[in-house]
Design an enzyme around this catalytic site. Structure first.
Site, PDB file in Angstrom:
ATOM      1  N   HIS A 193      -1.116  15.993  -6.076  1.00 46.07           N
ATOM      2  CA  HIS A 193      -0.774  15.767  -7.691  1.00 46.07           C
ATOM      3  C   HIS A 193       0.656  16.458  -7.901  1.00 46.07           C
ATOM      4  CE1 HIS A 193      -1.360  15.078 -12.030  1.00 46.07           C
ATOM      5  NE2 HIS A 193      -2.378  16.108 -12.165  1.00 46.07           N
ATOM      6  N   HIS A 242       1.630   5.762  -5.872  1.00 41.79           N
ATOM      7  CA  HIS A 242       1.349   6.438  -7.252  1.00 41.79           C
ATOM      8  C   HIS A 242       0.113   5.413  -7.444  1.00 41.79           C
ATOM      9  CE1 HIS A 242       1.003   7.293 -11.266  1.00 41.79           C
ATOM     10  NE2 HIS A 242       1.634   8.356 -11.130  1.00 41.79           N
ATOM     11  N   ASP A 256       7.965  12.978  -8.213  1.00 42.35           N
ATOM     12  CA  ASP A 256       8.042  14.258  -7.677  1.00 42.35           C
ATOM     13  C   ASP A 256       9.166  14.080  -6.580  1.00 42.35           C
ATOM     14  OD1 ASP A 256       4.426  14.554  -8.171  1.00 42.35           O
ATOM     15  OD2 ASP A 256       6.080  16.067  -8.801  1.00 42.35           O
TER      16      ASP A 256
HETATM   17  C1  SDX Z   1       1.600  12.745  -9.655  1.00 34.68           C
HETATM   18  O1  SDX Z   1      -1.834   9.965 -11.665  1.00 34.68           O
HETATM   19  C2  SDX Z   1      -0.622  10.457 -12.218  1.00 34.68           C
HETATM   20  O2  SDX Z   1      -0.294   9.745 -13.167  1.00 34.68           O
HETATM   21  C3  SDX Z   1       0.038  11.557 -11.460  1.00 34.68           C
HETATM   22  C4  SDX Z   1       1.484  11.952 -11.837  1.00 34.68           C
HETATM   23  C5  SDX Z   1       1.554  12.594 -13.373  1.00 34.68           C
HETATM   24  O3  SDX Z   1       2.769  12.330 -13.994  1.00 34.68           O
HETATM   25  O4  SDX Z   1       0.381  13.044 -13.594  1.00 34.68           O
HETATM   26  O5  SDX Z   1       2.363  10.742 -11.889  1.00 34.68           O
HETATM   27  C6  SDX Z   1       2.024  13.012 -10.941  1.00 34.68           C
HETATM   28  O6  SDX Z   1       0.740  13.236  -9.184  1.00 34.68           O
HETATM   29  C7  SDX Z   1       2.535  11.913  -8.762  1.00 34.68           C
HETATM   30  C8  SDX Z   1       1.922  11.736  -7.248  1.00 34.68           C
HETATM   31  C9  SDX Z   1       2.512  12.914  -6.490  1.00 34.68           C
HETATM   32  N1  SDX Z   1       1.700  12.897  -5.100  1.00 34.68           N
HETATM   33  C10 SDX Z   1       2.440  12.646  -4.099  1.00 34.68           C
HETATM   34  O7  SDX Z   1       3.649  12.103  -4.087  1.00 34.68           O
HETATM   35  C11 SDX Z   1       1.745  12.715  -2.844  1.00 34.68           C
HETATM   36  C12 SDX Z   1       1.899  11.655  -2.070  1.00 34.68           C
HETATM   37  N2  SDX Z   1       1.252  10.338  -2.470  1.00 34.68           N
HETATM   38  C13 SDX Z   1       0.049  10.155  -2.052  1.00 34.68           C
HETATM   39  O8  SDX Z   1      -0.890  11.269  -1.646  1.00 34.68           O
HETATM   40  C14 SDX Z   1      -0.637   8.796  -2.971  1.00 34.68           C
HETATM   41  O9  SDX Z   1       0.314   8.138  -2.994  1.00 34.68           O
HETATM   42  C15 SDX Z   1      -1.296   9.056  -4.241  1.00 34.68           C
HETATM   43  C16 SDX Z   1      -2.151  10.129  -4.257  1.00 34.68           C
HETATM   44  C17 SDX Z   1      -0.295   9.472  -5.220  1.00 34.68           C
HETATM   45  C18 SDX Z   1      -1.829   7.968  -4.955  1.00 34.68           C
HETATM   46  O10 SDX Z   1      -2.966   7.822  -4.042  1.00 34.68           O
HETATM   47  P1  SDX Z   1      -3.951   6.602  -4.038  1.00 34.68           P
HETATM   48  O11 SDX Z   1      -3.627   5.835  -5.289  1.00 34.68           O
HETATM   49  O12 SDX Z   1      -5.290   6.787  -3.913  1.00 34.68           O
HETATM   50  O13 SDX Z   1      -3.557   5.461  -2.804  1.00 34.68           O
HETATM   51  P2  SDX Z   1      -4.056   5.685  -1.377  1.00 34.68           P
HETATM   52  O14 SDX Z   1      -4.203   7.105  -0.947  1.00 34.68           O
HETATM   53  O15 SDX Z   1      -5.412   4.942  -1.363  1.00 34.68           O
HETATM   54  O16 SDX Z   1      -3.084   4.701  -0.620  1.00 34.68           O
HETATM   55  C19 SDX Z   1      -3.247   3.441  -0.369  1.00 34.68           C
HETATM   56  C20 SDX Z   1      -2.414   3.135   0.891  1.00 34.68           C
HETATM   57  C21 SDX Z   1      -3.204   4.003   2.058  1.00 34.68           C
HETATM   58  O17 SDX Z   1      -2.699   3.134   3.282  1.00 34.68           O
HETATM   59  P3  SDX Z   1      -4.134   2.618   4.345  1.00 34.68           P
HETATM   60  O18 SDX Z   1      -4.592   4.068   4.616  1.00 34.68           O
HETATM   61  O19 SDX Z   1      -5.025   1.760   3.341  1.00 34.68           O
HETATM   62  O20 SDX Z   1      -3.338   2.234   5.292  1.00 34.68           O
HETATM   63  O21 SDX Z   1      -1.052   3.739   0.918  1.00 34.68           O
HETATM   64  C22 SDX Z   1      -0.807   4.845   1.941  1.00 34.68           C
HETATM   65  C23 SDX Z   1      -2.382   5.260   2.394  1.00 34.68           C
HETATM   66  O22 SDX Z   1      -2.513   5.803   3.573  1.00 34.68           O
HETATM   67  N3  SDX Z   1      -0.132   5.789   1.145  1.00 34.68           N
HETATM   68  C24 SDX Z   1       0.931   6.506   1.863  1.00 34.68           C
HETATM   69  C25 SDX Z   1       1.417   7.339   0.620  1.00 34.68           C
HETATM   70  N4  SDX Z   1       0.786   7.242  -0.372  1.00 34.68           N
HETATM   71  C26 SDX Z   1      -0.303   6.119  -0.029  1.00 34.68           C
HETATM   72  N5  SDX Z   1       1.219   6.493   3.042  1.00 34.68           N
HETATM   73  C27 SDX Z   1       2.331   7.327   3.292  1.00 34.68           C
HETATM   74  N6  SDX Z   1       2.812   8.203   2.426  1.00 34.68           N
HETATM   75  C28 SDX Z   1       2.294   8.167   1.312  1.00 34.68           C
HETATM   76  N7  SDX Z   1       2.979   9.089   0.235  1.00 34.68           N
END
Ligand code: SDX
Length: 436
Positions: A267, A306, A362
């Protein structure tokens, strides 16, 4: 055609009519679907709330497919270029842009609540020199609640307003004190002659000069970053604010819980993780190898992806432009080239396209914070300061929502059935417990 679902339970052949409102069905309408009178009825199972609306809100609208973000109907692009953070905080909290008189009164109130009780300095002094500023901030905000016992009187609008003013006003002060503590520098008191962002820079970076004068380009850049981070509907930390707040605890304690949620690397901690990731990649030449690790699930591309945005995050686009203005003053951050190469390749490769992974808020913000002179452990703190206005807007909406009650989800129990106590001498014969 009617706005309803007809559900046939194939276990009994019975049919049920469930109304559809605002694109949803009420989960409690599923309870009527039973196999017999003993049956408690159906529940909806939705770990991490992938498809569950927890509230009705009128604050922030996001369209993840079209990259739209609006605060109270105003597009984020217009607010970022034409407004300022305190005006946006007022908009989020009150639903309308302030008149000139309202704006002046609001800024005056915030400006005159920036000081904290001297004992909070002693509290912050108690932390280890290298304590993470987010750990200090979430503790200090929780401690702040003990200085204002009247804050728990949520039925008095004046009391509620005063706590909101106190939190928005004191966040930069506590954040700056946490930073100054971590570098062994004396605390700098707020300067009421400066803007919200300017005063924050003053409390962070003033050394021995009689009056700190913030660089106007950097002051504006920080104010725009605060606007972009102010609210984002039901994100993880806002959900924490609403859930903890639903117990009717005071808003300062609920904000401490929200800060804890934002602290997480998935997050608000992602901006810190992005800069660490770029540093570890080290050069543009290493980008292909790193992306191979990401595709093998050995690493995450921090700052990408996201839950809602399945196309670009509009905030990331604005921040990317802002970076150029900041680097004009501070000098270009060398990590930018690695970030640009990561984005260029990721936006072309099927692994990321098929998963709809784009830069989020981010991905570039950390590069600006680093260029402004902040250490990476301060980056989530810079997210918490403006998000306090969003958390409080959402909390205020929840507290008066007649449909809201204490948040208490249900569960699906798949644990052990009833069994008798085993005296210690007889243990060990039972099946090996799964190691958790
Ligand atoms: C913020 O909610 C909000 O609005 C948050 C925010 C706000 O203003 O409050 O916008 C701020 O928190 C932005 C997000 C910051 N976090 C990151 O950048 C961390 C990296 N991102 C991920 O961890 C992920 O994308 C999330 C946590 C942001 C979202 O996760 P989801 O929606 O639960 O998606 P998921 O983890 O189920 O991923 C779906 C697929 C998966 O692939 P498979 O396992 O199905 O093969 O996408 C892949 C994930 O492995 N994936 C990524 C990835 N994010 C998702 N693979 C590599 N790198 C990534 N960053």
């Amino acid at each position: 055609m009617t706005d309803s679902l007809t559900i046939t339970d194939n276990r009994t052949g019975r049919a049920y009519e469930v109304p559809i409102t605002q694109g949803t069905i009420r989960a409690t309408d599923l309870r009527q679907i039973k196999t017999d009178e003993e049956d408690p009825g159906l529940m909806a199972y939705d770990p991490a709330f992938m498809n569950t609306a927890s509230c009705i809100s009128r604050i922030t609208y996001i369209d993840g497919d079209r990259g739209i973000l609006r605060y109270r109907g105003y597009p984020i692009e217009q607010l970022a270029t034409r407004s300022n953070f305190l005006e946006v905080a007022y908009l989020l909290l009150n639903g309308e842009l302030p008149t000139r008189a309202q704006q002046e009164a609001w800024v005056n109130e915030i400006t005159h609540h920036t000081f904290v009780h001297e004992n909070l300095k002693k509290f912050i002094d108690g932390f280890h020199y290298d304590a993470h500023p987010m750990g200090i901030l979430l503790s200090a905000v929780g401690a702040l609640s003990t200085f204002y016992p009247s804050a728990r009187n949520l039925n008095d609008p004046e009391v509620v307003h005063l706590q909101i003013v106190r939190l928005i006003a004191k966040m930069p002060t506590l954040a700056a004190f946490a930073y100054r503590h971590s570098i062994g520098m004396p605390y700098v008191h707020p300067d009421n002659g400066l803007s919200y962002a300017g005063n924050f820079l003053n409390m962070l970076f003033r050394v021995s000069e009689a009056k700190y004068t913030p660089n106007p380009v950097l002051e504006r850049a920080l104010d725009v970053l605060f606007i972009l981070h102010a609210d984002h509907e039901q994100n993880c930390s806002t959900n924490a604010m609403r859930s903890v707040g639903s117990s009717r605890v005071d808003p300062l304690s609920a904000t401490s819980a929200a800060i804890a949620a934002l602290y997480g690397p998935l997050h608000g901690g992602a901006n810190e993780a992005v800069v660490r990731m770029l540093g570890q990649i080290g050069s543009v030449a290493n980008v292909p190898d790193f992306l191979k690790k990401v595709k093998n699930h050995e690493a995450k591309l921090m700052g990408f992806g996201h839950r809602i945005y399945k196309s670009f995050d509009p905030r990331a686009s604005i921040i990317k432009k802002l970076a150029d203005e900041v680097f004009e003053v501070t000098g270009r951050n060398p990590l930018l080239d690695i970030a640009l190469e990561l984005e260029r390749i990721a936006l072309e490769e099927d692994y990321f396209i098929s998963r709809k992974l784009y830069p989020n808020v981010d991905f570039y913000s950390g590069l600006i914070y680093q260029a402004l002179g902040f250490p990476s452990n301060m980056f989530p703190v810079l997210f918490a300061i403006p998000r306090t206005s969003g958390w409080l807007s959402q909390w205020k909406e929840m507290v008066v929502d007649p449909e809201q009650k204490i948040a208490r989800p249900r569960q699906v129990y798949l644990g052990e059935g009833i069994r008798d106590y085993v005296p210690v001498e007889a243990r060990g014969q039972q099946k090996e417990l799964a190691r958790t």
